[in-house]
Motif scaffolding. Structure first.
Motif, PDB file in Angstrom:
ATOM      1  N   SER A 134       1.370 -28.901  -4.271  1.00  9.17           N
ATOM      2  CA  SER A 134       2.313 -29.199  -5.361  1.00  9.17           C
ATOM      3  C   SER A 134       2.004 -30.557  -5.952  1.00  9.17           C
ATOM      4  N   TYR A 147       5.564 -29.361  -9.646  1.00  3.15           N
ATOM      5  CA  TYR A 147       5.023 -28.032  -9.954  1.00  3.15           C
ATOM      6  C   TYR A 147       4.369 -27.469  -8.700  1.00  3.15           C
ATOM      7  N   LEU A 202       0.927 -28.591 -15.293  1.00  3.00           N
ATOM      8  CA  LEU A 202       1.844 -28.413 -16.418  1.00  3.00           C
ATOM      9  C   LEU A 202       1.393 -29.156 -17.662  1.00  3.00           C
ATOM     10  N   VAL A 262       9.016 -24.467 -10.195  1.00  2.00           N
ATOM     11  CA  VAL A 262       9.170 -25.875 -10.586  1.00  2.00           C
ATOM     12  C   VAL A 262      10.574 -26.317 -10.171  1.00  2.00           C
TER      13      VAL A 262
END
Length: 340
Positions: free
Chosen positions: A194, A251, A208, A273
């Protein structure tokens, strides 16, 4: 016992009567008359004090003699009324609220103007009046400000959730344009960790950050107004600066078993998210929503608000230590959020 009850009731009436001097909707004279009666039944000393007070006794004398309200008191009440309404209007910027204040002000002003007047000079403005005025203002502020604070935080929470929904829509567009795959972090494959970062040194966008460039999503969408260090203005200014950009959301990419094919059946009910809550060992902690909750965007693009705590590992708060990598291990936060 009867005298004690009368004595207590007398002081209550004095307090209400004094408050009525500055609150036009609260009567003053009836309370002071009741106080005079109660003190007459319970305490000659305080009855003499009340009837000898040059200011409070003026209301009693006006009642006994049939005199009206002195003009200066009318003017003072109108000034205090409209001053208080003006301050209230500055605290809340809503047209309907202004209209309500105006209606109250006009109605009370008409009532005051229509009261029988008197040319008699009222006593000068005393320290007691000043203290009561400050007390009334403090009470009003104590009642209004917490409500305004809650309303402001509620509006910011709505913006935070709306930003996540917009991010979810952008991820749907990205998947449609990229063979159903979600944005990866680096290179041609997936890194399975992440990350809250959308751009690295040299202007390289990933994760993102790709939807920001490809679909011209405003960078401030990736900041939460209730995240003090990662709000919309912070993300927007960092994006304009050209360097590394960290957002208020983390994310998932393919961390904790999320599959790169967005529509894969195994991704059903999984979070993608969420607000980034992190206790840092080398910098400022990230405390969205005061660590009381987090907003979570799920793979089907709906957003849920989930309860959080400040305890690392308990729910959705993670941590880093000094000298460690920027992004901590986050598998447990996704496992807590996943519904299937």
């Amino acid at each position: 016992m009867r005298k004690r009850i009368c004595f207590a009731t007398g002081w209550l009436c004095v307090v209400l009567g004094v408050a009525g001097i500055f609150l036009p909707l609260l009567p003053t004279t009836p309370f002071l008359l009741a106080a005079a009666f109660c003190f007459g039944e319970s305490s000659p000393r305080f009855h003499c004090w009340l009837t000898g007070n040059r200011y409070l006794n003026s209301y009693l004398e006006n009642y006994r003699s049939g005199c009206g309200v002195p003009r200066k008191i009318k003017a003072r009440s109108l000034m205090f009324l409209w001053g208080t309404l003006a301050v209230s209007a500055l605290l809340v910027h809503e047209w309907w609220y202004w209209g309500l204040l105006a209606a109250v002000g006009i109605g009370v002003s008409i009532h005051l103007v229509m009261l029988k007047g008197s040319l008699r000079e009222p006593p000068c403005f005393t320290l007691v009046e000043l203290l009561v005025s400050l007390g009334v203002i403090a009470v009003l502020a104590g009642l209004v400000l917490p409500s305004l604070s809650r309303a402001r935080d509620g509006a910011r929470a709505i913006v935070c959730a709306s930003n996540l929904r917009l991010a979810g829509t952008a991820l749907e567009y990205y998947a449609d344009d990229n063979a159903g795959m979600i944005p990866n972090v680096t290179g041609p494959g997936y890194s399975a960790y992440s990350i809250p970062i959308v751009r690295m040194f040299g202007g390289i966008t990933f994760a993102l950050g790709r939807v920001i460039e490809q679909y011209r999503i405003p960078p401030e969408v990736f900041g939460c107004p209730l995240n003090p260090d990662r709000g919309p203005d912070y993300v927007d200014s960092q994006w304009r600066g050209g360097g590394v950009v960290q957002t208020g959301y983390i994310y998932r990419e393919t961390d904790a078993g999320f599959l790169p094919l967005k529509a894969h059946p195994r991704n059903a009910g999984r979070a993608l998210v969420m607000d980034f809550a992190c206790m840092s060992g080398s910098g400022n902690p990230l405390t969205p929503h005061n660590l009381e909750s987090v907003n979570v965007l799920y793979n089907d693009s709906h957003v849920e608000k989930l309860r959080n705590t400040a305890a690392v590992g308990d729910r959705y708060t993670t941590s880093t230590v000094a000298g460690a990598m920027t992004v901590p291990a986050c598998a447990f936060i996704w496992e807590h959020a996943d519904t299937e």
